[in-house]
Design an enzyme around this catalytic site. Structure first.
Site, PDB file in Angstrom:
ATOM      1  CE  LYS A  21      -2.225  -0.728   3.846  1.00 22.21           C
ATOM      2  NZ  LYS A  21      -1.739  -2.040   4.295  1.00 22.21           N
ATOM      3  NE  ARG A  81      -4.127  -0.809   9.825  1.00 22.94           N
ATOM      4  CZ  ARG A  81      -3.050  -0.217   9.337  1.00 22.94           C
ATOM      5  NH1 ARG A  81      -3.073   1.036   8.979  1.00 22.94           N
ATOM      6  NH2 ARG A  81      -1.937  -0.886   9.176  1.00 22.94           N
ATOM      7  NE  ARG A  94       7.125  -2.629   5.869  1.00 20.34           N
ATOM      8  CZ  ARG A  94       5.791  -2.561   5.899  1.00 20.34           C
ATOM      9  NH1 ARG A  94       5.132  -2.109   4.858  1.00 20.34           N
ATOM     10  NH2 ARG A  94       5.132  -2.980   6.955  1.00 20.34           N
ATOM     11  NE  ARG A 151       6.194  -0.195   9.902  1.00 19.88           N
ATOM     12  CZ  ARG A 151       4.979  -0.156   9.347  1.00 19.88           C
ATOM     13  NH1 ARG A 151       4.820   0.349   8.140  1.00 19.88           N
ATOM     14  NH2 ARG A 151       3.941  -0.618   9.996  1.00 19.88           N
ATOM     15  NE  ARG A 156       2.029  -4.256  11.229  1.00 14.53           N
ATOM     16  CZ  ARG A 156       3.001  -4.127  10.319  1.00 14.53           C
ATOM     17  NH1 ARG A 156       4.162  -4.721  10.496  1.00 14.53           N
ATOM     18  NH2 ARG A 156       2.795  -3.402   9.250  1.00 14.53           N
TER      19      ARG A 156
END
Ligand code: AMP
Length: 219
Positions: free
Chosen positions: A14, A89, A128, A161, A172
Site C-alpha cells: 500500500k 481499518r 522492509r 520498523r 498485525r
C-alpha cells in the site's frame, strides 16, 4: 474531490503504491501509519498514546485515529482529493469517513484492494526498510537501495520498523483479517471496490492501479 482508498494487508504494498499513485494523480498521500510514526518521533501526546498499540501490532483506538486523520485531510492540499493508505481499518472508521464525505458535494470514492497471500506478507515485512526522513520504502532483497542503509530518494537513513518483527507481523495479520478485511465486503456492496493482484512486481501492480484509476476518472 477524488478520494482513493488503498486497501490491503500490512506489507501488501500500500505504502509503495500510494506514493506512486500520489505522484501520478497529483494528489497527496495520506498514511495514518506515517502520521503516527511522525507523532512518535516528535514525542507528541498522540505519539505517546499510540506507541504501545503500534509496537504490539494492535490498532490505535478509533477516536485517536479519526481526529488525526480528519485534521490532516482538512488541510488545503487535500481540497482536490487525497490517497488514503492504512485508513480506514475498522468499520467505525469507514462509517465516519462515509459520513464526512457525504457532506462534500462532489466527492467520489474509489477503493483499490491490493491482494497478497499471507505467506508473502511475512517475507516482505521481514526485509522492509523505511526512510527516517521521507518515508520512502525499500526492501533488502526485492528492492535494495543503491547504497546500504541510505535512502535513494533523499539520502536519509533507512531503518527497519519495530513492528516488522515476525511476532508482531503475525499479530498485525490477525488484526487485519479480523477487523480490516471485512471492509472489502463493505465497499464491494457499495460498488466502489476494484481488486488487483499484489503478488506481482511493484511495476506490474502499479500499472494495474494506474489503469483502474484513470478509467474511473475518465468515466
Ligand atoms: P501502517 O504503517 O499502516 O502499517 O501502520 C502502523 C501502525 O499504526 C498500525 O499497526 C496501527 O498500530 C497504527 N495505525 C495506522 N493506521 C491505523 C488506523 N487506521 N487505525 C488504527 N491504527 C492504525
Amino acid at each position: 474531490m477524488d478520494v482513493v482508498i488503498l486497501m490491503g494487508a500490512p506489507g501488501a504494498g500500500k505504502g509503495t503504491q500510494a506514493m506512486r499513485l500520489s505522484e501520478f494523480a497529483s494528489l497527496p498521500h495520506v498514511s495514518t501509519g506515517d502520521l503516527f510514526r511522525d507523532n512518535l518521533k516528535r514525542e507528541t501526546k498522540l505519539g505517546t498514546e499510540a506507541k504501545g498499540y503500534m509496537e504490539s501490532g494492535k490498532l490505535v483506538p478509533d477516536a485517536l485515529v479519526l481526529d488525526m486523520l480528519f485534521d490532516r485531510v482538512a488541510k488545503p492540499d487535500c481540497a482536490e482529493g487525497y490517497i488514503l493508505d492504512g485508513f480506514p481499518r475498522t468499520l467505525p472508521q469507514a462509517e465516519a469517513l462515509e459520513k464526512r464525505l457525504a457532506e462534500v458535494p462532489d466527492a467520489s470514492v474509489q477503493v483499490l484492494d491490493i491482494e497478497v497471500a499471507d505467506e508473502v506478507i511475512v517475507e516482505r515485512a521481514s526485509g522492509r526498510l523505511l526512510c527516517r526522513s521521507c518515508d520512502s520504502i525499500k526492501h533488502k532483497t526485492f528492492s535494495p537501495p543503491r547504497a546500504e542503509g541510505v535512502c535513494d530518494a533523499c539520502g536519509g537513513e533507512l531503518y527497519q520498523r519495530e513492528d516488522d518483527r515476525p511476532e508482531v507481523v503475525s499479530e498485525r495479520l490477525a488484526v487485519y483479517h479480523e477487523q480490516t478485511a471485512p471492509l472489502v465486503g463493505y465497499y464491494d456492496e457499495r460498488g466502489l471496490l476494484a481488486r488487483v493482484d499484489g503478488g506481482r512486481s511493484p511495476d506490474d501492480v502499479f500499472a494495474s492501479l494506474r489503469g483502474l484509476y484513470r478509467r474511473r476518472r475518465g468515466a
